[in-house]
Design a protein around this motif. Structure first.
Motif, PDB file in Angstrom:
ATOM      1  N   LEU A  58       0.829  -1.212   0.000  1.00  0.00           N
ATOM      2  CA  LEU A  58       0.000   0.000   0.000  1.00  0.00           C
ATOM      3  C   LEU A  58       0.860   1.257   0.000  1.00  0.00           C
ATOM      4  N   GLN A  59       1.985   1.210   0.704  1.00  0.00           N
ATOM      5  CA  GLN A  59       2.894   2.352   0.716  1.00  0.00           C
ATOM      6  C   GLN A  59       3.505   2.564  -0.668  1.00  0.00           C
ATOM      7  N   VAL A  60       3.861   1.487  -1.350  1.00  0.00           N
ATOM      8  CA  VAL A  60       4.422   1.601  -2.705  1.00  0.00           C
ATOM      9  C   VAL A  60       3.410   2.270  -3.635  1.00  0.00           C
ATOM     10  N   ASP A  65       1.409   6.918  -6.712  1.00  0.00           N
ATOM     11  CA  ASP A  65       0.303   7.836  -6.937  1.00  0.00           C
ATOM     12  C   ASP A  65       0.748   9.275  -6.665  1.00  0.00           C
ATOM     13  N   GLY A  66       1.484   9.485  -5.596  1.00  0.00           N
ATOM     14  CA  GLY A  66       1.996  10.825  -5.268  1.00  0.00           C
ATOM     15  C   GLY A  66       2.970  11.330  -6.304  1.00  0.00           C
ATOM     16  N   ASP A  67       3.836  10.438  -6.794  1.00  0.00           N
ATOM     17  CA  ASP A  67       4.800  10.838  -7.823  1.00  0.00           C
ATOM     18  C   ASP A  67       4.091  11.241  -9.108  1.00  0.00           C
ATOM     19  N   ALA A  68       3.011  10.550  -9.439  1.00  0.00           N
ATOM     20  CA  ALA A  68       2.280  10.852 -10.667  1.00  0.00           C
ATOM     21  C   ALA A  68       1.598  12.210 -10.578  1.00  0.00           C
ATOM     22  N   GLU A  69       1.216  12.612  -9.382  1.00  0.00           N
ATOM     23  CA  GLU A  69       0.528  13.887  -9.212  1.00  0.00           C
ATOM     24  C   GLU A  69       1.490  15.044  -8.976  1.00  0.00           C
ATOM     25  N   LEU A  74       6.928  18.317  -4.196  1.00  0.00           N
ATOM     26  CA  LEU A  74       6.789  19.548  -3.424  1.00  0.00           C
ATOM     27  C   LEU A  74       6.910  19.264  -1.929  1.00  0.00           C
ATOM     28  N   LYS A  75       6.234  18.207  -1.466  1.00  0.00           N
ATOM     29  CA  LYS A  75       6.288  17.860  -0.043  1.00  0.00           C
ATOM     30  C   LYS A  75       7.700  17.490   0.382  1.00  0.00           C
TER      31      LYS A  75
END
Length: 124
Positions: A58-60, A65-69, A74-75
Motif C-alpha cells: 500500500l505504501q508503494v 500515486d503521489g509521484d504521478a501527481e 513539493l512535499k
C-alpha cells in the motif's frame, strides 16, 4: 520483514497497480525498498517493527500515486502550501505526510507497543 518478491506479488493482485507493473523490475525493487525504509523510519523507536506485505504494498502504491501527481516532490522539498492562479493546496506537515494512512494503521495493529497513547493523570 517482508521480502521484495512477496511485496511485488501482493501489489500485482491489487487494483490500480498498473503504474507499478509498467515499471522496469529494477525500478520496482527500488520502490519497494523506499517504501520499506520509509515505514521503518517512521516507526524508529522499534528495533525491528513488524511490517506486512500488505502495508509495504500500500505504501508503494501511495508513493507511485503521489509521484504521478507531482505533489510528493513539493512535499519532499518542504513546501507547505502551493498556489497557481485560483487554486491553492496546503500540505500536512511532518513525516507522516508522505505515508499511506492505511499502511500506518496496519503496522500499528501489528505493533501495539508502538502506538503512542495519551495518559490520564491528575494535577494536584
Amino acid at each position: 520483514m517482508p521480502n521484495t518478491d512477496a511485496v511485488k506479488a501482493y501489489i500485482v493482485q491489487l487494483p490500480n497497480s498498473e503504474g507499478f507493473e509498467g515499471m522496469a523490475p529494477s525500478i520496482q525493487d527500488k520502490q519497494v525498498f523506499k517504501a520499506r525504509e520509509l515505514l521503518k523510519g517512521h516507526f524508529l523507536p522499534a528495533v525491528n517493527p513488524n511490517l506486512s506485505e500488505r502495508a509495504v504494498a500500500l505504501q508503494v502504491l501511495h508513493q507511485i500515486d503521489g509521484d504521478a501527481e507531482e505533489y510528493s516532490k513539493l512535499k519532499e522539498h518542504g513546501v507547505q502550501s502551493y498556489s497557481v492562479k485560483d487554486v491553492s493546496v496546503s500540505f500536512q506537515e511532518g513525516a507522516q505526510a508522505s505515508l499511506s494512512i492505511e499502511a500506518v494503521q496496519i503496522i500499528e495493529r501489528l505493533n501495539p507497543s508502538l502506538v503512542r497513547r495519551g495518559r490520564v493523570g491528575r494535577l494536584v
